[in-house]
Design a protein around this motif. Structure first.
Motif, PDB file in Angstrom:
ATOM      1  N   CYS A 182      40.902  91.841   6.748  1.00 44.77           N
ATOM      2  CA  CYS A 182      40.096  93.053   6.674  1.00 44.77           C
ATOM      3  C   CYS A 182      40.681  94.160   7.537  1.00 44.77           C
ATOM      4  O   CYS A 182      40.778  95.312   7.106  1.00 44.77           O
ATOM      5  CB  CYS A 182      38.651  92.750   7.105  1.00 44.77           C
ATOM      6  N   VAL A 183      41.105  93.806   8.772  1.00 43.72           N
ATOM      7  CA  VAL A 183      41.673  94.799   9.689  1.00 43.72           C
ATOM      8  C   VAL A 183      42.953  95.398   9.107  1.00 43.72           C
ATOM      9  O   VAL A 183      43.260  96.572   9.337  1.00 43.72           O
ATOM     10  CB  VAL A 183      41.938  94.167  11.071  1.00 43.72           C
ATOM     11  N   GLN A 184      43.680  94.591   8.315  1.00 42.47           N
ATOM     12  CA  GLN A 184      44.915  95.086   7.699  1.00 42.47           C
ATOM     13  C   GLN A 184      44.650  96.197   6.689  1.00 42.47           C
ATOM     14  O   GLN A 184      45.434  97.143   6.581  1.00 42.47           O
ATOM     15  CB  GLN A 184      45.651  93.941   7.002  1.00 42.47           C
ATOM     16  N   ARG A 185      43.554  96.083   5.941  1.00 40.24           N
ATOM     17  CA  ARG A 185      43.360  97.000   4.822  1.00 40.24           C
ATOM     18  C   ARG A 185      42.213  97.987   4.983  1.00 40.24           C
ATOM     19  O   ARG A 185      42.137  98.977   4.239  1.00 40.24           O
ATOM     20  CB  ARG A 185      43.155  96.196   3.537  1.00 40.24           C
ATOM     21  N   GLU A 186      41.312  97.761   5.938  1.00 37.02           N
ATOM     22  CA  GLU A 186      40.128  98.590   6.086  1.00 37.02           C
ATOM     23  C   GLU A 186      40.029  99.178   7.497  1.00 37.02           C
ATOM     24  O   GLU A 186      40.646  98.656   8.437  1.00 37.02           O
ATOM     25  CB  GLU A 186      38.854  97.775   5.802  1.00 37.02           C
ATOM     26  N   PRO A 187      39.239 100.241   7.680  1.00 37.40           N
ATOM     27  CA  PRO A 187      38.917 100.688   9.040  1.00 37.40           C
ATOM     28  C   PRO A 187      38.255  99.522   9.795  1.00 37.40           C
ATOM     29  O   PRO A 187      37.423  98.810   9.225  1.00 37.40           O
ATOM     30  CB  PRO A 187      37.929 101.837   8.818  1.00 37.40           C
ATOM     31  N   PHE A 188      38.644  99.314  11.030  1.00 38.63           N
ATOM     32  CA  PHE A 188      38.148  98.138  11.761  1.00 38.63           C
ATOM     33  C   PHE A 188      36.624  98.130  11.893  1.00 38.63           C
ATOM     34  O   PHE A 188      36.007  97.070  11.975  1.00 38.63           O
ATOM     35  CB  PHE A 188      38.813  98.021  13.129  1.00 38.63           C
ATOM     36  N   SER A 189      36.010  99.314  11.905  1.00 36.08           N
ATOM     37  CA  SER A 189      34.551  99.378  12.049  1.00 36.08           C
ATOM     38  C   SER A 189      33.826  98.808  10.833  1.00 36.08           C
ATOM     39  O   SER A 189      32.616  98.549  10.901  1.00 36.08           O
ATOM     40  CB  SER A 189      34.099 100.825  12.282  1.00 36.08           C
ATOM     41  N   GLN A 190      34.550  98.592   9.732  1.00 32.22           N
ATOM     42  CA  GLN A 190      33.952  98.028   8.529  1.00 32.22           C
ATOM     43  C   GLN A 190      34.242  96.546   8.373  1.00 32.22           C
ATOM     44  O   GLN A 190      33.963  95.948   7.337  1.00 32.22           O
ATOM     45  CB  GLN A 190      34.477  98.796   7.299  1.00 32.22           C
ATOM     46  N   CYS A 191      34.778  95.939   9.451  1.00 30.71           N
ATOM     47  CA  CYS A 191      35.166  94.521   9.387  1.00 30.71           C
ATOM     48  C   CYS A 191      34.266  93.609  10.212  1.00 30.71           C
ATOM     49  O   CYS A 191      34.559  92.425  10.402  1.00 30.71           O
ATOM     50  CB  CYS A 191      36.615  94.359   9.848  1.00 30.71           C
ATOM     51  N   LEU A 192      33.170  94.141  10.735  1.00 30.68           N
ATOM     52  CA  LEU A 192      32.304  93.337  11.596  1.00 30.68           C
ATOM     53  C   LEU A 192      31.748  92.125  10.848  1.00 30.68           C
ATOM     54  O   LEU A 192      31.539  91.061  11.436  1.00 30.68           O
ATOM     55  CB  LEU A 192      31.154  94.186  12.147  1.00 30.68           C
ATOM     56  N   GLY A 193      31.481  92.290   9.556  1.00 24.96           N
ATOM     57  CA  GLY A 193      30.941  91.187   8.779  1.00 24.96           C
ATOM     58  C   GLY A 193      31.927  90.067   8.533  1.00 24.96           C
ATOM     59  O   GLY A 193      31.533  88.996   8.054  1.00 24.96           O
ATOM     60  N   SER A 194      33.197  90.294   8.853  1.00 22.75           N
ATOM     61  CA  SER A 194      34.219  89.264   8.649  1.00 22.75           C
ATOM     62  C   SER A 194      34.435  88.391   9.880  1.00 22.75           C
ATOM     63  O   SER A 194      35.264  87.463   9.852  1.00 22.75           O
ATOM     64  CB  SER A 194      35.558  89.921   8.257  1.00 22.75           C
ATOM     65  N   ILE A 195      33.706  88.672  10.965  1.00 24.64           N
ATOM     66  CA  ILE A 195      33.830  87.861  12.179  1.00 24.64           C
ATOM     67  C   ILE A 195      33.191  86.501  11.935  1.00 24.64           C
ATOM     68  O   ILE A 195      32.049  86.422  11.471  1.00 24.64           O
ATOM     69  CB  ILE A 195      33.151  88.553  13.365  1.00 24.64           C
TER      70      ILE A 195
END
Length: 387
Positions: free
Chosen positions: A371-384
């Motif tokens: 997710c961090v590779q392709r999206e703004p990191f703030s939109q990756c919280l759900g992938s934790i």
């Protein structure tokens, strides 16, 4: 919460105010109005008069004998300025620095600050940085173009810096406290340096001015024996964390590059600043201070958060370089877990580590790195990973 442009109440901050900010909840009777007792039933009317008239002009409880013109209840007249209001009764946003009496540094106080700086036993590099920034701050405080509000902030910071330098050189101060206060003074100085940097935006100037002010006002509570030990310890950890965030080398004026991330980090920074200002405001209600402290505790405890520690272990398993680990640690100190940590891992120093993590689909963290590779990191919280 206290507004972003005002911290007048904190100019009168005492150790007691800081202690109250972290004290357990107290009886709400100190904040709320007590319940009013049920009024007694009216007396029986005299014979022959079944409809007694109330005293002329008086619809409130009967006044004492001889008083036919009762005084209006408190609060029914035009309110005076909030100088004598009880704590918490006046919204913090309405208390402006201009209402406080400006007391600029006297010539004696200026000499005292310089003497304390001259005697400070630190590296020549740090002393030169302090000298340069404090000189600029003193000049700004005297500049006719500086607003009264900013002059008050600068003079308050300079006076508190003098006191902090005294604490560092006091033989009664423990080695741990000396090191902590020195680091905090360096952090306050960095906030002021950002303020005086012509490249800094006006918004960042205002923010860092507030940061320097509130930090300087909390410093005395670290070594004040009148403040409970647990409060002193928390305040020390809080200010050290803020100093670390200021001293990472880039300063808080450098943020994420993608708009969603910029918006999120700006929001977190503002929330942290508002919480800090409320925590340091002796006129805030107990509930406001408790809520502010809870927010600050999340920031202070972030480096010990189990999820954060697991994330760092995964980075180490992936053989992340030290620069990457430092980036994650510094941004976590600044913005907490998880947003600060993901901001840190988005740094270029972590690029190879993120690629390796994304490719290792056997790891539960792989989805987050992808997710961090392709999206703004703030939109990756759900992938934790949540286990």
């Amino acid at each position: 919460m206290v507004g972003t442009s005002c911290l007048a109440a904190a100019f009168t901050l005492s150790a007691g105010g800081i202690a109250a900010a972290a004290a357990p909840d107290v009886a709400q009777a100190a904040v709320s109005s007590p319940a009013q007792p049920t009024p007694p039933p009216p007396p029986e009317p005299p014979p022959g008069n079944t409809t007694p008239e109330p005293p002329p002009g008086n619809t409130t409880p009967e006044p004492p004998p001889g008083n036919t013109t009762p005084e209006p209840p408190p609060g029914n007249t035009t309110p005076e300025p909030p100088t004598s209001d009880p704590p918490g009764s006046q919204p913090p946003e309405s208390r402006t620095p201009e209402k406080k009496k400006l007391q600029p540094l006297t010539a004696t106080e200026e000499r005292e600050l310089q003497d304390q700086l001259d005697k400070l036993n630190v590296s020549k590099e740090l002393k030169a940085k302090l000298q340069k920034t404090l000189d600029k701050t003193m000049a700004a405080a005297k500049d006719p173009s500086t607003s009264a509000a900013d002059k008050l902030k600068y003079d308050t910071i300079l006076k508190e810096m003098t006191n902090a330098l005294k604490v560092i050189q006091d033989p009664k101060t423990s080695a741990s406290d000396k090191a902590a206060v020195t680091k905090i003074v360096e952090g306050i100085n960095e906030a002021l340096r950002i303020v005086h940097d012509p490249k800094t935006s006006q918004a960042d100037k205002n923010t860092n001015k507030e940061i320097a002010l509130v930090m300087s006002l909390i410093v005395p509570s670290i070594t004040d024996p009148a403040v409970p030990a647990d409060v002193r310890a928390f305040n020390k950890r809080l200010l050290l964390l803020m100093s670390d965030g200021l001293l990472v080398g880039k300063g808080p004026t450098v943020g994420p590059t993608k708009p969603p991330d910029q918006k999120k980090i700006k929001q977190i920074r503002q929330q942290n600043l508002d919480a800090l200002k409320t925590y340091a405001d002796p006129d805030a209600t107990q509930q406001q201070r408790s809520e502010a402290k809870a927010e600050l505790e999340q920031l202070v405890e972030a480096p010990q958060n189990p999820e954060y520690l697991a994330f760092v272990e995964e980075l180490k398993r992936l053989k992340a370089p030290q620069a990457c680990l430092d980036s994650v640690q510094n941004r976590t100190s600044e913005a907490g877990w998880p947003e600060g940590s993901l901001w840190g891992v988005s740094d270029q120093s972590c690029a190879d580590t993120v690629s390796a993590g994304a490719a290792d689909t056997s790891s539960e963290w792989s989805g987050l790195f992808q997710c961090v590779q392709r999206e703004p990191f703030s939109q990756c919280l759900g992938s934790i990973p949540r286990n």
